[in-house]
Design a protein around this motif. Structure first.
Motif, PDB file in Angstrom:
ATOM      1  N   ASP A   1     -22.680   9.721  39.765  1.00  0.00           N
ATOM      2  CA  ASP A   1     -21.232   9.509  39.877  1.00  0.00           C
ATOM      3  C   ASP A   1     -20.875   8.198  40.562  1.00  0.00           C
ATOM      4  N   LEU A   2     -21.860   7.354  40.799  1.00  0.00           N
ATOM      5  CA  LEU A   2     -21.602   6.064  41.443  1.00  0.00           C
ATOM      6  C   LEU A   2     -20.967   5.128  40.425  1.00  0.00           C
ATOM      7  N   THR A   3     -19.644   5.157  40.344  1.00  0.00           N
ATOM      8  CA  THR A   3     -18.927   4.330  39.371  1.00  0.00           C
ATOM      9  C   THR A   3     -18.109   3.222  40.035  1.00  0.00           C
ATOM     10  N   HIS A   4     -17.943   3.277  41.348  1.00  0.00           N
ATOM     11  CA  HIS A   4     -17.199   2.246  42.063  1.00  0.00           C
ATOM     12  C   HIS A   4     -18.066   1.755  43.205  1.00  0.00           C
ATOM     13  N   PRO A   5     -18.216   0.454  43.394  1.00  0.00           N
ATOM     14  CA  PRO A   5     -17.462  -0.650  42.799  1.00  0.00           C
ATOM     15  C   PRO A   5     -18.083  -1.243  41.541  1.00  0.00           C
ATOM     16  N   VAL A   6     -19.081  -0.597  40.955  1.00  0.00           N
ATOM     17  CA  VAL A   6     -19.751  -1.222  39.814  1.00  0.00           C
ATOM     18  C   VAL A   6     -19.191  -0.759  38.466  1.00  0.00           C
ATOM     19  N   PHE A   7     -18.492   0.370  38.464  1.00  0.00           N
ATOM     20  CA  PHE A   7     -17.876   0.896  37.242  1.00  0.00           C
ATOM     21  C   PHE A   7     -18.889   1.046  36.101  1.00  0.00           C
ATOM     22  N   ALA A   8     -20.038   1.646  36.431  1.00  0.00           N
ATOM     23  CA  ALA A   8     -21.019   1.936  35.391  1.00  0.00           C
ATOM     24  C   ALA A   8     -20.469   3.046  34.503  1.00  0.00           C
ATOM     25  N   PRO A   9     -20.603   2.922  33.194  1.00  0.00           N
ATOM     26  CA  PRO A   9     -20.068   3.961  32.301  1.00  0.00           C
ATOM     27  C   PRO A   9     -20.736   5.311  32.558  1.00  0.00           C
ATOM     28  N   LYS A  10     -19.940   6.359  32.684  1.00  0.00           N
ATOM     29  CA  LYS A  10     -20.504   7.693  32.921  1.00  0.00           C
ATOM     30  C   LYS A  10     -21.347   8.157  31.746  1.00  0.00           C
ATOM     31  N   SER A  11     -21.008   7.696  30.558  1.00  0.00           N
ATOM     32  CA  SER A  11     -21.812   8.093  29.399  1.00  0.00           C
ATOM     33  C   SER A  11     -23.248   7.610  29.540  1.00  0.00           C
ATOM     34  N   VAL A  12     -23.438   6.503  30.269  1.00  0.00           N
ATOM     35  CA  VAL A  12     -24.780   5.956  30.490  1.00  0.00           C
ATOM     36  C   VAL A  12     -25.454   6.662  31.656  1.00  0.00           C
ATOM     37  N   THR A  13     -24.770   6.720  32.801  1.00  0.00           N
ATOM     38  CA  THR A  13     -25.391   7.305  33.991  1.00  0.00           C
ATOM     39  C   THR A  13     -25.618   8.803  33.857  1.00  0.00           C
ATOM     40  N   HIS A  14     -24.874   9.456  32.935  1.00  0.00           N
ATOM     41  CA  HIS A  14     -25.038  10.891  32.726  1.00  0.00           C
ATOM     42  C   HIS A  14     -25.819  11.221  31.450  1.00  0.00           C
ATOM     43  N   PHE A  15     -26.357  10.206  30.800  1.00  0.00           N
ATOM     44  CA  PHE A  15     -27.205  10.409  29.623  1.00  0.00           C
ATOM     45  C   PHE A  15     -26.513  11.317  28.594  1.00  0.00           C
ATOM     46  N   VAL A  16     -25.285  10.940  28.273  1.00  0.00           N
ATOM     47  CA  VAL A  16     -24.480  11.730  27.350  1.00  0.00           C
ATOM     48  C   VAL A  16     -24.912  11.467  25.921  1.00  0.00           C
ATOM     49  N   GLN A  17     -25.116  12.546  25.195  1.00  0.00           N
ATOM     50  CA  GLN A  17     -25.423  12.488  23.771  1.00  0.00           C
ATOM     51  C   GLN A  17     -24.286  13.165  23.007  1.00  0.00           C
ATOM     52  N   ILE A  18     -24.050  12.714  21.780  1.00  0.00           N
ATOM     53  CA  ILE A  18     -23.009  13.301  20.930  1.00  0.00           C
ATOM     54  C   ILE A  18     -23.671  13.869  19.682  1.00  0.00           C
ATOM     55  N   ASP A  19     -23.414  15.164  19.444  1.00  0.00           N
ATOM     56  CA  ASP A  19     -24.055  15.796  18.296  1.00  0.00           C
ATOM     57  C   ASP A  19     -23.293  15.512  17.003  1.00  0.00           C
ATOM     58  N   SER A  20     -23.759  16.082  15.909  1.00  0.00           N
ATOM     59  CA  SER A  20     -23.186  15.809  14.587  1.00  0.00           C
ATOM     60  C   SER A  20     -21.744  16.297  14.469  1.00  0.00           C
ATOM     61  N   GLU A  21     -21.343  17.208  15.331  1.00  0.00           N
ATOM     62  CA  GLU A  21     -19.971  17.722  15.311  1.00  0.00           C
ATOM     63  C   GLU A  21     -19.070  16.987  16.292  1.00  0.00           C
ATOM     64  N   GLY A  22     -19.618  15.967  16.959  1.00  0.00           N
ATOM     65  CA  GLY A  22     -18.830  15.177  17.896  1.00  0.00           C
ATOM     66  C   GLY A  22     -18.760  15.758  19.292  1.00  0.00           C
ATOM     67  N   LYS A  23     -19.541  16.785  19.563  1.00  0.00           N
ATOM     68  CA  LYS A  23     -19.525  17.404  20.882  1.00  0.00           C
ATOM     69  C   LYS A  23     -20.434  16.636  21.832  1.00  0.00           C
ATOM     70  N   LYS A  24     -19.930  16.358  23.036  1.00  0.00           N
ATOM     71  CA  LYS A  24     -20.698  15.628  24.034  1.00  0.00           C
ATOM     72  C   LYS A  24     -21.562  16.586  24.844  1.00  0.00           C
ATOM     73  N   ARG A  25     -22.723  16.088  25.256  1.00  0.00           N
ATOM     74  CA  ARG A  25     -23.626  16.894  26.063  1.00  0.00           C
ATOM     75  C   ARG A  25     -24.367  16.008  27.049  1.00  0.00           C
ATOM     76  N   THR A  26     -24.416  16.427  28.299  1.00  0.00           N
ATOM     77  CA  THR A  26     -25.234  15.745  29.287  1.00  0.00           C
ATOM     78  C   THR A  26     -26.682  16.137  29.030  1.00  0.00           C
ATOM     79  N   ASP A  27     -27.477  15.207  28.550  1.00  0.00           N
ATOM     80  CA  ASP A  27     -28.813  15.529  28.051  1.00  0.00           C
ATOM     81  C   ASP A  27     -29.848  15.408  29.175  1.00  0.00           C
TER      82      ASP A  27
END
Length: 206
Positions: free
Chosen positions: A34-60
């Protein structure tokens, strides 16, 4: 997703199970995604988010465990894994049912109520998990995780310390969205699943 205090409760219990409460790096790992400030790293990257074929997000978290399997001798990675596991469970058991299911025009108000609950829960959780704020931030200069800037970890550590400073009197009846019982169950599930991943993937020897 879950609050800093919830993640701290989770890493504190895992610390007991694995390290006899001797590790401090595990707590920093548990906060790090959750360290997004002051560097504002995208949560999709730091949380290893994947999106399945139906568009559903998952923290992998399974992908994280596989990618960094050689690094789990460092409790920082154990803490990081616990955060990803907990966020996945939060999304499935809390957010999807209590926030996402609402009509769009009601969703932001519910999110705001949830954040107020987080502040109240900071105090309530300390009755079940009698923790003290961290007293040190060990140097994390040998960790390479996608999107992570370890030099800024003292920022989020100080935020956790601030979470312990609660003046107002709070009871479970003051919660607006979440219930204390549901939060305690979520914490237990997160601990159990993290330990399960660590053991079934042989990421720890204990």
């Amino acid at each position: 997703m879950g609050s800093r205090m919830m993640h701290y409760c989770i890493t504190s219990e895992i610390n007991k199970h694995i390290y006899s409460s001797q590790e401090s790096r595990i707590h920093l790992g548990g906060l790090a995604p959750d360290l997004t400030h002051p560097v504002f790293a995208p949560k999709s990257v730091t949380h290893f988010v994947q999106i399945d074929s139906e568009g559903k997000k998952r923290t992998d978290y399974e992908f994280f465990a596989a990618k960094y399997k050689e690094n789990f001798g460092d409790s920082f990675y154990v803490g990081y894994l616990s955060h990803l596991v907990a966020d996945h469970i939060w999304y499935e058991t809390m957010y999807t049912k209590l926030i996402k299911a609402l009509p769009e025009e009601e969703r932001q108000a519910a999110i705001d109520k949830g954040y107020r609950d987080f502040r109240r829960l900071n105090k309530l959780l300390l009755a079940d998990y009698p923790l003290s704020p961290p007293t040190e931030t060990p140097a994390i200069d040998n960790v390479m995780i996608d999107g992570l800037y370890p030099e800024y970890l003292p920022v989020i550590t100080q935020q956790l310390i601030n979470d312990f400073h609660i003046e107002e009197s709070v009871t479970p009846d003051d919660l607006e969205i979440y219930s204390l019982d549901a939060i305690l169950k979520y914490i237990r599930l997160s601990i159990e699943e993290t330990l399960n991943v660590l053991r079934t993937r042989f990421l720890i020897q204990r």
